[in-house]
Design an enzyme around this catalytic site. Structure first.
Site, PDB file in Angstrom:
ATOM      1  N   HIS A 178      -3.264   7.155   3.510  1.00  0.00           N
ATOM      2  CA  HIS A 178      -2.201   6.255   3.962  1.00  0.00           C
ATOM      3  C   HIS A 178      -0.796   6.722   3.581  1.00  0.00           C
ATOM      4  CE1 HIS A 178      -1.544   1.776   5.171  1.00  0.00           C
ATOM      5  NE2 HIS A 178      -0.887   2.631   5.930  1.00  0.00           N
TER       6      HIS A 178
ATOM      7  N   CYS B  96       0.784  -1.230   0.000  1.00  0.00           N
ATOM      8  CA  CYS B  96       0.000   0.000   0.000  1.00  0.00           C
ATOM      9  C   CYS B  96       0.821   1.287   0.000  1.00  0.00           C
ATOM     10  CB  CYS B  96      -0.956  -0.016   1.193  1.00  0.00           C
ATOM     11  SG  CYS B  96      -2.041   1.407   1.243  1.00  0.00           S
TER      12      CYS B  96
END
Length: 185
Positions: free
Chosen positions: A103, A53
Site C-alpha cells: 500500500h 494506512c
C-alpha cells in the site's frame, strides 16, 4: 550463526492497543500475540502520528513524518528518492523480505508491485499493493506470478493470512542462520 538479532515486524491494519490481552484487556484472547509481546520488543508508549494506512506505513518505512511529505490517506505512491528501513538493513548485511499488503505504490488495487525501486529495497517481495480480499488471495511472487499455486496447497486455499504466515515461516526457516528482517503485513 550471527550474533545480530533477527527481526520480525508484524503490521496489522486497524489493530488497537486495547484489542490485545498483553495490554490488560481481560476480554481479548490473543495468546500468540501476547507471547510475542512477552518475548520480543513491545512499544508501550508509542503512537501513530497519522492513524491512516498509507501515511503510517510511509512513516514506519522511512522514519519521516507523513505530514512533512503531504501524504494523503490513500492512492499515493512513494517517491523513488525515499530511503526505507530495507535500505538500512540491507547495508548492515541483513536479508530482507516483505510479505503481504504494501500500500505504498498508488493504484491499482490489489496490484502487482514490479521489481526495482517500487519495492523500496526489499530483497524478497511476496505481496500486493493494496486492499484485502481475505478468501481470494492476491499476492504475487517476486517474478509477478500470483501466489494462487501456493495458496491451493493450503487447508483453506485462499485465506490470505494463513498463506502469508506460511511464507514468513518458510523465509525464516531458510534464513535461520543468517541475520534477517521479515516484515509481515
Amino acid at each position: 550463526m550471527t550474533d545480530r538479532p533477527n527481526i520480525l515486524v508484524l503490521l496489522c491494519d486497524q489493530l488497537r492497543r486495547q484489542a490485545l490481552g498483553c495490554y490488560g484487556d481481560a476480554d481479548a484472547r490473543t495468546p500468540n500475540l501476547d507471547a510475542f509481546a512477552q518475548r520480543g520488543v513491545r512499544f508501550a508508549n508509542a503512537c501513530s502520528t497519522y492513524p491512516i494506512c498509507v501515511p503510517f506505513r510511509f512513516t514506519l518505512m522511512t522514519g519521516e513524518y507523513a505530514h512533512s511529505r503531504t501524504i494523503p490517506g490513500i492512492e499515493w505512491s512513494m517517491s523513488p528518492a525515499e530511503r526505507t528501513m530495507a535500505d538500512e538493513f540491507n547495508e548492515a548485511g541483513y536479508d530482507t523480505v516483505y510479505i503481504g499488503k504494501w500500500h505504498l505504490d498508488g493504484p491499482p488495487k490489489p496490484g502487482y508491485v514490479p521489481p526495482g525501486w517500487r519495492r523500496r529495497g526489499f530483497q524478497t517481495f511476496e505481496g500486493f499493493n493494496r486492499g484485502h480480499v481475505y478468501h481470494e488471495h492476491y499476492g504475487y511472487e517476486d517474478d509477478g506470478r500470483e501466489l494462487a499455486e501456493r495458496a491451493a496447497s493450503q487447508p483453506d486455499p485462499y485465506y490470505e493470512p494463513t498463506l502469508q504466515t506460511d511464507l514468513a515461516l518458510e523465509f525464516m526457516g531458510k534464513h535461520k542462520d543468517d541475520s534477517f528482517v521479515c516484515f509481515l503485513s
